[in-house]
Scaffold this motif. Structure first.
Motif, PDB file in Angstrom:
ATOM      1  N   LEU A  18      25.403  -1.351 -21.988  1.00 26.50           N
ATOM      2  CA  LEU A  18      25.312  -1.002 -20.577  1.00 26.50           C
ATOM      3  C   LEU A  18      26.022  -2.098 -19.809  1.00 26.50           C
ATOM      4  CD1 LEU A  18      24.084   0.945 -18.450  1.00 26.50           C
ATOM      5  CD2 LEU A  18      22.132  -0.604 -18.348  1.00 26.50           C
ATOM      6  N   ASP A  19      27.057  -1.731 -19.056  1.00 25.22           N
ATOM      7  CA  ASP A  19      27.836  -2.671 -18.269  1.00 25.22           C
ATOM      8  C   ASP A  19      27.751  -2.298 -16.790  1.00 25.22           C
ATOM      9  OD1 ASP A  19      28.770  -4.023 -20.511  1.00 25.22           O
ATOM     10  OD2 ASP A  19      30.630  -2.886 -20.596  1.00 25.22           O
ATOM     11  N   LEU A  20      27.793  -3.313 -15.952  1.00 25.09           N
ATOM     12  CA  LEU A  20      27.934  -3.129 -14.513  1.00 25.09           C
ATOM     13  C   LEU A  20      29.423  -3.279 -14.220  1.00 25.09           C
ATOM     14  CD1 LEU A  20      26.728  -3.007 -11.590  1.00 25.09           C
ATOM     15  CD2 LEU A  20      26.743  -5.506 -11.679  1.00 25.09           C
ATOM     16  N   VAL A  21      30.004  -2.313 -13.516  1.00 24.55           N
ATOM     17  CA  VAL A  21      31.428  -2.375 -13.179  1.00 24.55           C
ATOM     18  C   VAL A  21      31.538  -2.497 -11.660  1.00 24.55           C
ATOM     19  CG1 VAL A  21      33.672  -1.261 -13.404  1.00 24.55           C
ATOM     20  CG2 VAL A  21      31.919  -0.869 -15.151  1.00 24.55           C
ATOM     21  N   ARG A  22      32.156  -3.582 -11.228  1.00 19.90           N
ATOM     22  CA  ARG A  22      32.383  -3.818  -9.805  1.00 19.90           C
ATOM     23  C   ARG A  22      33.874  -3.732  -9.530  1.00 19.90           C
ATOM     24  NH1 ARG A  22      31.899  -8.968  -9.149  1.00 19.90           N
ATOM     25  NH2 ARG A  22      31.664  -9.409 -11.345  1.00 19.90           N
ATOM     26  N   VAL A  23      34.227  -3.281  -8.345  1.00 11.82           N
ATOM     27  CA  VAL A  23      35.632  -3.215  -7.941  1.00 11.82           C
ATOM     28  C   VAL A  23      35.898  -4.403  -7.023  1.00 11.82           C
ATOM     29  CG1 VAL A  23      37.395  -1.865  -6.775  1.00 11.82           C
ATOM     30  CG2 VAL A  23      35.646  -0.715  -8.144  1.00 11.82           C
ATOM     31  N   GLY A  24      36.877  -5.215  -7.410  1.00 14.11           N
ATOM     32  CA  GLY A  24      37.239  -6.381  -6.615  1.00 14.11           C
ATOM     33  C   GLY A  24      37.982  -5.999  -5.347  1.00 14.11           C
ATOM     34  N   ALA A  25      38.175  -6.974  -4.480  1.00 21.00           N
ATOM     35  CA  ALA A  25      38.873  -6.743  -3.208  1.00 21.00           C
ATOM     36  C   ALA A  25      40.286  -6.216  -3.427  1.00 21.00           C
ATOM     37  CB  ALA A  25      38.913  -8.043  -2.401  1.00 21.00           C
ATOM     38  N   ASP A  26      40.885  -6.591  -4.573  1.00 18.14           N
ATOM     39  CA  ASP A  26      42.235  -6.122  -4.864  1.00 18.14           C
ATOM     40  C   ASP A  26      42.242  -4.783  -5.600  1.00 18.14           C
ATOM     41  OD1 ASP A  26      41.241  -6.895  -7.312  1.00 18.14           O
ATOM     42  OD2 ASP A  26      42.944  -8.192  -7.820  1.00 18.14           O
ATOM     43  N   GLY A  27      41.057  -4.186  -5.787  1.00 20.62           N
ATOM     44  CA  GLY A  27      40.962  -2.889  -6.450  1.00 20.62           C
ATOM     45  C   GLY A  27      40.816  -2.961  -7.961  1.00 20.62           C
ATOM     46  N   SER A  28      40.793  -4.169  -8.515  1.00 21.65           N
ATOM     47  CA  SER A  28      40.686  -4.306  -9.967  1.00 21.65           C
ATOM     48  C   SER A  28      39.219  -4.272 -10.412  1.00 21.65           C
ATOM     49  CB  SER A  28      41.340  -5.606 -10.435  1.00 21.65           C
ATOM     50  OG  SER A  28      40.660  -6.710  -9.884  1.00 21.65           O
ATOM     51  N   PRO A  29      38.951  -3.651 -11.574  1.00 19.89           N
ATOM     52  CA  PRO A  29      37.572  -3.569 -12.074  1.00 19.89           C
ATOM     53  C   PRO A  29      37.145  -4.870 -12.757  1.00 19.89           C
ATOM     54  CG  PRO A  29      39.054  -2.443 -13.575  1.00 19.89           C
ATOM     55  CD  PRO A  29      39.888  -2.909 -12.415  1.00 19.89           C
ATOM     56  N   HIS A  30      35.869  -5.187 -12.634  1.00 19.51           N
ATOM     57  CA  HIS A  30      35.282  -6.368 -13.269  1.00 19.51           C
ATOM     58  C   HIS A  30      33.992  -5.930 -13.954  1.00 19.51           C
ATOM     59  CE1 HIS A  30      38.002  -9.018 -11.031  1.00 19.51           C
ATOM     60  NE2 HIS A  30      37.813  -8.165 -10.038  1.00 19.51           N
ATOM     61  N   TRP A  31      33.911  -6.140 -15.275  1.00 18.35           N
ATOM     62  CA  TRP A  31      32.753  -5.719 -16.055  1.00 18.35           C
ATOM     63  C   TRP A  31      31.811  -6.890 -16.281  1.00 18.35           C
ATOM     64  CZ3 TRP A  31      37.356  -3.314 -16.519  1.00 18.35           C
ATOM     65  CH2 TRP A  31      37.353  -1.924 -16.628  1.00 18.35           C
ATOM     66  N   THR A  32      30.516  -6.623 -16.151  1.00 18.51           N
ATOM     67  CA  THR A  32      29.475  -7.593 -16.488  1.00 18.51           C
ATOM     68  C   THR A  32      28.530  -6.909 -17.460  1.00 18.51           C
ATOM     69  OG1 THR A  32      29.592  -8.598 -14.290  1.00 18.51           O
ATOM     70  CG2 THR A  32      27.612  -9.039 -15.587  1.00 18.51           C
ATOM     71  N   ARG A  33      28.347  -7.476 -18.629  1.00 16.87           N
ATOM     72  CA  ARG A  33      27.432  -6.901 -19.623  1.00 16.87           C
ATOM     73  C   ARG A  33      25.993  -7.057 -19.134  1.00 16.87           C
ATOM     74  NH1 ARG A  33      28.830  -6.140 -24.655  1.00 16.87           N
ATOM     75  NH2 ARG A  33      30.319  -4.947 -23.464  1.00 16.87           N
TER      76      ARG A  33
END
Length: 69
Positions: A18-33
């Motif tokens: 299960l990952d949390l996916v956030r979208v950065g200010a530049d539109g790029s995805p960032h995954w956190t386990r």
């Protein structure tokens, strides 16, 4: 943000993550386990508690039900 629940064959047969996916200010995805996390992860105890309280409710439901929660 969204939660991504999937099988992770790279970790072994039948292993789920299960990952949390956030979208950065530049539109790029960032995954956190979120789960599972290694015991040496400083957030391990907190994430295990979150999974015990909420996470299993999320990963045990069909995807179409989770979207509308």
């Amino acid at each position: 943000m969204l939660l991504e629940h999937r099988l992770a064959p790279e970790f072994g047969e039948g292993v789920e993550i299960l990952d949390l996916v956030r979208v950065g200010a530049d539109g790029s995805p960032h995954w956190t386990r979120i789960w599972p996390t290694a015991e040496e992860n400083p957030r391990h105890a907190r994430l295990e508690l979150w999974m015990a309280n909420y996470g299993y409710q999320i990963v045990s439901r069909p995807g179409e039900l989770v979207r509308f929660m």
